[in-house]
Design a protein around this motif. Sequence first.
Motif, short mmCIF file in Angstrom:
data_model
loop_
_atom_site.label_atom_id
_atom_site.label_comp_id
_atom_site.label_asym_id
_atom_site.label_seq_id
_atom_site.Cartn_x
_atom_site.Cartn_y
_atom_site.Cartn_z
N ASP A 136 0.81 -1.22 0.00
CA ASP A 136 0.00 0.00 0.00
C ASP A 136 0.84 1.27 0.00
O ASP A 136 0.51 2.25 -0.68
CB ASP A 136 -0.93 0.01 1.21
N THR A 137 1.94 1.26 0.75
CA THR A 137 2.78 2.46 0.83
C THR A 137 3.40 2.79 -0.52
O THR A 137 3.48 3.96 -0.91
CB THR A 137 3.89 2.27 1.88
N HIS A 138 3.86 1.76 -1.24
CA HIS A 138 4.47 1.96 -2.56
C HIS A 138 3.42 2.43 -3.57
O HIS A 138 3.65 3.37 -4.35
CB HIS A 138 5.11 0.67 -3.05
N SER A 139 2.28 1.74 -3.56
CA SER A 139 1.20 2.07 -4.50
C SER A 139 0.70 3.48 -4.29
O SER A 139 0.48 4.24 -5.25
CB SER A 139 0.06 1.06 -4.33
N GLU A 140 0.53 3.88 -3.04
CA GLU A 140 0.02 5.21 -2.73
C GLU A 140 0.99 6.29 -3.21
O GLU A 140 0.57 7.34 -3.71
CB GLU A 140 -0.22 5.34 -1.23
N GLU A 179 12.54 8.76 3.46
CA GLU A 179 12.93 8.53 4.86
C GLU A 179 12.48 7.15 5.35
O GLU A 179 13.14 6.55 6.20
CB GLU A 179 12.35 9.63 5.74
N ALA A 180 11.38 6.63 4.78
CA ALA A 180 10.89 5.30 5.16
C ALA A 180 11.60 4.18 4.41
O ALA A 180 11.37 3.01 4.68
CB ALA A 180 9.38 5.22 4.92
N GLY A 181 12.44 4.57 3.44
CA GLY A 181 13.22 3.58 2.70
C GLY A 181 12.45 2.82 1.63
O GLY A 181 12.86 1.75 1.18
N ILE A 182 11.31 3.38 1.16
CA ILE A 182 10.50 2.67 0.16
C ILE A 182 10.53 3.32 -1.22
O ILE A 182 10.08 2.72 -2.20
CB ILE A 182 9.04 2.57 0.62
N ALA A 183 11.04 4.55 -1.32
CA ALA A 183 10.90 5.32 -2.56
C ALA A 183 11.53 4.63 -3.76
O ALA A 183 10.90 4.50 -4.81
CB ALA A 183 11.51 6.71 -2.38
N PHE A 184 12.74 4.15 -3.62
CA PHE A 184 13.45 3.62 -4.79
C PHE A 184 12.97 2.23 -5.17
O PHE A 184 13.07 1.84 -6.33
CB PHE A 184 14.96 3.68 -4.55
N GLU A 185 12.41 1.51 -4.22
CA GLU A 185 11.76 0.24 -4.56
C GLU A 185 10.50 0.50 -5.37
O GLU A 185 10.23 -0.17 -6.37
CB GLU A 185 11.43 -0.54 -3.28
N ALA A 186 9.72 1.50 -4.96
CA ALA A 186 8.51 1.86 -5.71
C ALA A 186 8.85 2.38 -7.10
O ALA A 186 8.16 2.08 -8.08
CB ALA A 186 7.71 2.90 -4.93
#
Length: 363
Positions: A136-140, A179-186
């Motif tokens: 959900d965090t990546h999709s959002e 900052e949550a470490g998800i940006a580059f994976e998304a």
Amino acid sequence: MTGLNVPDRKKILVASPAAGDMGDVIPVMDLYYDVDLTDDAFQAIGWAVERAYHMIVLDDHLSGSDGYVIAQKMQDQGSRSPILMLAEEESQAQAGRNEGLCRDYVQKPFDQYGFLEKFWHICDHAAEQEWDELPDTHSELLKSTREHYRWITDDLIRHGRMDGEAIDACTGQVVTAVEAGIAFEALKKLSGYHESTYAHSLHTAALMTVFGNQIGLSSDDVEVITAVGFLHDVGKIRVPRAILDKKEPLTAGEWERIREHPEWSGHYIRESENVNNLIAMPAERHHERLDGSGYPLALAGGQIDDLSLAVAIVDIFAALTEDKPYHTAMSLFDALEEMRPMRGHQLESGFFDRFEEVVPELY
């Protein structure tokens, strides 16, 4: 691994007796996808059922068979790939679209850019549907920033100004995601996404967040530099899509149109209410170079502010690690190697060194 490029390239099927004559578009498609070609109806149906195509380009007359009958057979046998029909008769194509046999159509004979506009629209829609499979965090992050970027560009086209609240929302989301470490994976899910100005802007904004933290900026300044990354190319709405998508070398006139976009970016930022004007200068100057070889003002040395110098480095790196119509994405190490001769000559050496330190940790 490259910046936005990932190894699992999606597949496209082109089923047409004229596939060999699509020399202007097949190489462009092949930059982003693995393209299967066939002029045989039975093979097209078999492949469509066996392989999970991201999209199918289907001729309405294929080896003596009706393209709409072929599309129905593909669907009956389980294929759910969206179809772009190459159609002779517009009324029949419209009926096929209304019946759900094709997502859209291009009337024959077609020009390169008319075809590619429809092709990319369908591909991007299919890519956006896949975002639902992400956490959900990546999709959002992708859905919300994409929606806000559309609002921003629509406002510019209609009114010549932007909504500051949409910009603040995007900036805050990018900073939080980094900052949550998800940006580059998304961001990996933007591989092959054709709305390249949005994809490049989001990529640049995320890199600017990281770089701003790396060089010790305050949280307020990190938000400013992130917003610069997101807005630095909004002036490209003034550049025809045919120029942005062109694979061949640009003419002098086309280059002139490209070189105008930084000034338009700065202009739009300054004309917009509730948008921090500190964003305008680096947006205008992200193509300036220390040695005066940049554009649009050919500034040199101390004439260029630090923020613009930082954005220039990130913008170049982001562009090199993304697929473009005119080049294939480089790995992050190849991109840094490509940029290294510019260090101290066109790019500020201290900023380059700090950027080079942090990049390998991101992908």
